[in-house]
Design an enzyme around this catalytic site. Structure first.
Site, short mmCIF file in Angstrom:
data_model
loop_
_atom_site.label_atom_id
_atom_site.label_comp_id
_atom_site.label_asym_id
_atom_site.label_seq_id
_atom_site.Cartn_x
_atom_site.Cartn_y
_atom_site.Cartn_z
N GLY A 245 -0.59 2.62 -4.36
CA GLY A 245 0.22 3.65 -4.22
C GLY A 245 -0.07 4.79 -5.00
O GLY A 245 -1.20 5.26 -5.48
N SER A 246 0.81 5.63 -5.29
CA SER A 246 0.62 6.97 -6.09
C SER A 246 0.03 6.61 -7.52
O SER A 246 0.47 5.67 -8.03
CB SER A 246 1.59 7.82 -6.23
OG SER A 246 2.90 7.36 -6.66
N GLY A 250 1.56 4.26 -10.45
CA GLY A 250 0.41 3.39 -11.01
C GLY A 250 0.71 3.18 -12.52
O GLY A 250 0.51 2.29 -13.34
N CYS A 301 -5.44 7.68 1.42
CA CYS A 301 -5.80 7.86 -0.19
C CYS A 301 -7.31 8.22 -0.29
O CYS A 301 -7.72 9.06 -1.24
CB CYS A 301 -5.82 6.56 -0.84
SG CYS A 301 -6.43 5.10 0.22
N GLU A 398 -3.85 15.72 -5.16
CA GLU A 398 -3.90 15.00 -4.03
C GLU A 398 -2.64 15.56 -3.24
O GLU A 398 -1.48 15.82 -3.57
CB GLU A 398 -3.54 13.49 -4.16
CG GLU A 398 -3.47 12.73 -3.03
CD GLU A 398 -3.36 11.21 -3.14
OE1 GLU A 398 -2.56 10.74 -3.81
OE2 GLU A 398 -4.13 10.49 -2.63
P1 NAD Z 1 4.31 5.44 -4.02
O1 NAD Z 1 3.67 5.44 -5.37
O2 NAD Z 1 5.29 6.71 -4.05
O3 NAD Z 1 4.91 4.15 -3.42
C1 NAD Z 1 4.29 3.07 -3.35
C2 NAD Z 1 5.11 1.73 -3.40
O4 NAD Z 1 5.57 1.69 -4.83
C3 NAD Z 1 6.10 1.67 -2.30
O5 NAD Z 1 6.52 0.43 -1.80
C4 NAD Z 1 7.55 2.02 -3.35
O6 NAD Z 1 8.70 1.72 -2.97
C5 NAD Z 1 7.02 1.47 -4.65
N1 NAD Z 1 7.61 2.03 -5.91
C6 NAD Z 1 7.82 3.23 -6.22
N2 NAD Z 1 8.11 3.45 -7.63
C7 NAD Z 1 8.22 2.32 -8.08
C8 NAD Z 1 8.35 1.65 -9.44
N3 NAD Z 1 8.54 2.41 -10.52
N4 NAD Z 1 7.76 0.33 -9.62
C9 NAD Z 1 7.38 -0.60 -8.60
N5 NAD Z 1 7.13 -0.09 -7.39
C10 NAD Z 1 7.58 1.48 -7.16
O7 NAD Z 1 3.44 5.87 -3.08
P2 NAD Z 1 3.42 6.19 -1.51
O8 NAD Z 1 3.96 7.63 -1.36
O9 NAD Z 1 4.29 5.07 -0.90
O10 NAD Z 1 1.95 6.08 -0.90
C11 NAD Z 1 0.99 7.10 -1.07
C12 NAD Z 1 0.16 6.83 -2.16
O11 NAD Z 1 -0.42 5.44 -2.12
C13 NAD Z 1 -0.96 8.14 -2.36
O12 NAD Z 1 -1.19 8.59 -3.58
C14 NAD Z 1 -2.26 7.24 -2.04
O13 NAD Z 1 -3.23 7.88 -2.47
C15 NAD Z 1 -2.07 5.86 -2.15
N6 NAD Z 1 -2.88 4.86 -1.64
C16 NAD Z 1 -3.68 4.34 -2.39
C17 NAD Z 1 -4.68 3.51 -1.48
C18 NAD Z 1 -5.88 2.86 -2.37
O14 NAD Z 1 -6.57 1.97 -1.88
N7 NAD Z 1 -6.40 3.41 -3.45
C19 NAD Z 1 -4.34 3.09 -0.25
C20 NAD Z 1 -3.25 3.82 0.49
C21 NAD Z 1 -2.51 4.55 -0.55
#
Ligand code: NAD
Length: 804
Positions: A245-246, A250, A301, A398
């Site tokens: 995720g973001s 992270g 990503c 990003e």
């Molecule tokens: P996000 O970080 O907002 O959410 C990702 C997931 O985390 C969702 O399931 C969300 O519900 C959960 N989440 C949110 N807050 C949380 C917390 N405090 N604790 C635990 N879980 C939580 O990201 P997004 O908007 O869903 O996805 C886009 C991001 O993902 C972009 O930054 C993209 O670059 C990244 N991404 C990375 C890869 C990789 O392999 N490096 C692949 C795909 C997407």
């Protein structure tokens, strides 16, 4: 009715819709309401709440999915925990059979999965049908193979236990496959939370695995919002958290798990460069770029979101790009003739638009073709921002939408500098017909995947993941398995921690020596050892010293008492020595052998020092020195035997996994085995091309400071090893918070481990900590296992398509 001749001239696309009937029927069969999948059973959420799931292309509601709360997550983790016993006890072949059955069943339901994915996410059916679903199935096939080979190829490893996984919405099924397949193959059980926007393919996957005969509790699927994600990663009965995720989230998750002993991998965001040299096949590069940035509406990503075109072709390249952009078609995800679908949600649409407005305010020229946008749904036009400074926010952050930022460069070295001018490091594309230039550029760009004359290539056999703030860990390839394994000898650390002290890392004054005790009779030495920085001995900045006192209270010597400035000076010296990574492996091996030889010439003196400091019997001290020499030989041997591999992907071409050094590693040594532990940590790091700043055992530092002359006489280049003595946690605090330290290894107490993990989040530093658990440094597995090699490297995969 248009004339046939007019039709031939304009060649308009007609609609080519994929039927949604089967997907609609599947939703109807569930009465458009989904519970949680726990123990292979649909289970109503404890608090009875549901989230609305909608179709971003049409803005219509598709279904309701349970919104899990902490009680549901407890139930899911419990289910995974009970299933772990029998799942991990299956034979490798039995587990392989299960993964194979999942792969087969994914293929059987491929079309339904693709339609569900496109309805839920808005991505073009061409992409979900030809990329997302086949790659997901491939991942299970590939890992069925690893499950089968566990006993022979990974015999020194064991599974972790229960894994909590959280994934984003951009590739819902594919991210799920990337997470679940390696976890199951290595014998773990799973609780996974899909993103709230896109749970449907995960719920269909739940049915598919039940149909494939996966035992209950092995995979549990918990839908829910961000709070559900937070509750899952905070669960204390997990053994590992894997997050995609973001970068912002992270960081929060790293903070939440810090010090717990829960293993962690982070796959985060990116701002990947797309580098076009003047000798590139420009039309090929245009097609590659369109795919790099507009694939999945740019919500990728590793999207090639920063175009770097060589100055002499930049205008021509942008002109051709604009012509190509004007022909892109946006439309409903289920239309097979469209290039770009809908972005995930109005919130995302507005965020993308805010970034574009920000680019304009930063002085960008904006190009958006005058393309037809559907009347309803979240359709953002493909956008080009050019004429920008490299430091502009839109060139650094990003955007996660179909927005390309274009810049130019003059020379190859400027291209590399601009490409690396980012805090991320996920991927890069390099376009040139000159293979030496392309490969050299690929080597110098700091990113986990580099595609030469290609882009966005993925395969289960090649690990995907980031450098720097794009995270750590890999998904895919053999390299991806280690995230789900621990060495066979190791048990899960369960540190008992109290409230974190507010003053952790504050300088503790040196303890005074006992009055009346004379310097050690065995050495008779009482001189102050200085630091070793940049190949020279350096006095402590604060001009303080620490006594080295044996267990019975004898003064054995004195060392400098390092402070923040000393630590920063050492980091600077380590940075200056980074050319060490480009020394030939043979050279690095020779120097390590030479250190061993010179240590061996002074073995008796070193044994005497260990015996005097620690009061261990002289024979035991001699054994420690002998083991240290053996260990230096071990890592000298590995200097030219672990460079990487050719990955056997589906690409016709060469995919080369390079084992690259992390860069500068800060190392905090334990008190036990003061010479052996020091060399067991420093030698693998430098063998693989890292430079180090090392804090020797605070209690018994003199074996390390005695090594200065050994290093000096062994041709070790200045700055490759830097040594500062003093208060370990005080010095570590500076190192972990230092942006120019790329990795931190901490072998101190449990609280220190928590602090190191929590404080590493600002630049997503890779950490390796002991949680206060001691290891037997004399044991070859514990003191020199493959773990040391993995911690010393990061894997970069360079993809080079071939063919005449
Ligand atoms: P996000 O970080 O907002 O959410 C990702 C997931 O985390 C969702 O399931 C969300 O519900 C959960 N989440 C949110 N807050 C949380 C917390 N405090 N604790 C635990 N879980 C939580 O990201 P997004 O908007 O869903 O996805 C886009 C991001 O993902 C972009 O930054 C993209 O670059 C990244 N991404 C990375 C890869 C990789 O392999 N490096 C692949 C795909 C997407």
């Amino acid at each position: 009715m248009p004339q046939l001749t007019t039709l031939f001239q304009s060649m308009p696309y007609g609609p080519a819709p994929e039927s949604a009937d089967a997907a609609e029927a599947w939703l109807d069969a569930h009465e458009r309401e989904f519970d949680l999948f726990i123990n292979n059973t649909w289970t109503a959420p404890a608090e009875g709440s549901y989230l609305t799931v909608s179709n971003p292309a049409r803005g219509e509601t598709l279904a309701q999915a349970a919104d899990a709360t902490a009680a549901d997550i407890d139930a899911a983790v419990l289910a995974a925990r009970s299933a772990y016993q029998s799942w991990s006890a299956l034979s490798p072949h039995q587990r392989a059979g299960h993964l194979y059955a999942i792969a087969r069943n994914l293929q059987k339901h491929a079309r339904l999965l693709a339609v569900v994915e496109s309805l839920d996410n808005g991505k073009p059916i061409r992409e979900s049908r030809d990329i997302d679903v086949p790659l997901a199935a491939r991942h299970f096939y590939y890992h069925a193979g690893w499950a089968q080979l566990m006993a022979s190829e990974l015999r020194d490893y064991q599974s972790l236990g229960v894994v909590g996984q959280v994934i984003p919405w951009n590739f819902p099924l594919l991210m799920l496959a990337w997470k679940i397949a390696p976890a199951l193959a290595t014998g773990n059980t799973v609780v996974i939370k899909p993103a709230p926007y896109t749970p449907l393919s995960a719920l269909l996957f739940a049915e598919i695995i039940a149909e494939a005969g996966l035992p209950p509790g092995v995979v549990n699927i918990i839908t829910g919002g961000d709070e559900a994600g937070a509750a899952l990663v905070a669960h204390q009965d997990l053994d590992k958290v894997a997050f995609t995720g973001s970068t912002a989230v992270g960081r929060v998750i790293r903070g939440a798990t810090a010090g717990s002993g829960i293993k962690m991998t982070l796959e985060l965001g990116g701002k990947s460069p797309f580098v076009v040299f003047d000798d590139a096949d420009l039309d090929g590069a245009i097609e590659g770029l369109v795919d790099a940035i507009f694939f999945n509406q740019g919500q990728v990503c590793c999207a090639g979101s920063r175009l770097l075109a060589q100055e002499n072709i930049a205008d021509e390249f942008l002109a051709r790009l604009k012509r190509r952009m004007a022909r892109l078609r946006l439309g409903d995800a289920l239309d097979k003739g469209i290039d770009i679908g809908a972005v995930i949600d109005p919130v995302q649409y507005e965020m993308i638009d805010r970034w574009v407005q920000r680019g304009i305010s930063e002085g960008a020229d904006v190009y958006q073709p005058d393309c037809d946008l559907p009347a309803n749904g979240c359709f953002y036009p493909p956008t080009l921002l050019s004429n920008l400074e490299a430091a502009a926010a839109v060139a650094q952050e990003e955007i996660f939408g179909p927005v390309l930022v274009a810049m130019s460069f003059r020379t190859p070295s400027e291209a590399v500098e601009l490409a690396n001018n980012t805090r991320y490091g996920l991927a890069a594309s390099v376009w040139s017909e000159n293979i030496s230039l392309a490969l050299e550029t690929a080597r110098q760009i700091k990113a986990g995947s580099v595609w030469i004359n290609s882009g966005n290539l993925f395969d289960a056999a090649s690990g995907f993941g980031g450098y720097r703030e794009s995270g750590y860990g890999r998904e895919g390839g053999k390299e991806g398995l280690f995230a789900y394994l621990r060495p066979r000898w190791m048990t899960r650390a369960r540190p008992q921690l109290g409230e974190p002290p507010s003053d952790w890392g504050a300088h503790t004054p040196p303890a005074p020596a006992k009055l009346g005790v004379e310097p050690s009779a065995s050495t008779g030495l009482d001189r102050t050892a200085k630091f070793y920085i940049g190949g020279a001995q350096a006095r402590p900045d604060g001009n303080y010293t620490r006594q080295v006192i044996s267990p019975s209270g004898a003064r054995v010597g004195q060392v400098g008492d390092g402070n923040r400035k000393d630590a920063r000076n050492a980091v600077e010296a380590a940075h200056k020595a980074k050319n060490w990574a480009y020394y030939s492996p043979h050279n690095r091996a020779q120097i390590l052998f030479y250190i061993a030889e010179n240590l061996s010439a002074r073995a008796e003196e070193f044994a005497g020092r260990i015996a005097a400091m620690t009061e261990t019997p002289l024979d035991a001290a001699r054994s420690e020195v002998a083991a240290s020499i053996d260990r230096l030989f071990h890592w000298a041997a590995f200097a030219d035997k672990s460079g990487g591999a050719v990955q056997e992907t589906t690409l016709r071409g060469l995919v080369v996994a390079l084992h690259e050094p992390l860069g500068v590693i800060g190392i905090a040594c334990p008190d036990e085995a003061p010479l052996l532990a020091f060399l067991s940590l420093v030698a693998p790091a430098i063998s693989r091309g890292n430079t180090v700043v090392c804090i020797p055992s605070p209690r018994y530092p003199l074996s390390a400071t005695d090594l200065y002359q050994v290093f000096d006489t062994s041709d070790l280049p200045a700055g490759v090893v830097n040594i500062i003595t003093g208060d370990r946690d005080h010095l570590v605090k500076t190192l972990v918070e230092h942006d120019d330290v790329d990795g931190l290894w901490y072998f101190g107490d449990a609280e220190g481990a928590r602090q190191v993990e929590a404080r590493s989040i600002h630049n997503i530093k890779r950490t390796w900590v002991s949680y206060g658990v001691k290891r037997d440094w004399l044991d070859p597995e514990q003191g020199a296992g493959a773990e040391f090699l993995h911690e010393s490297i990061q894997v970069k995969n360079i993809w080079t398509p071939t063919g005449a």
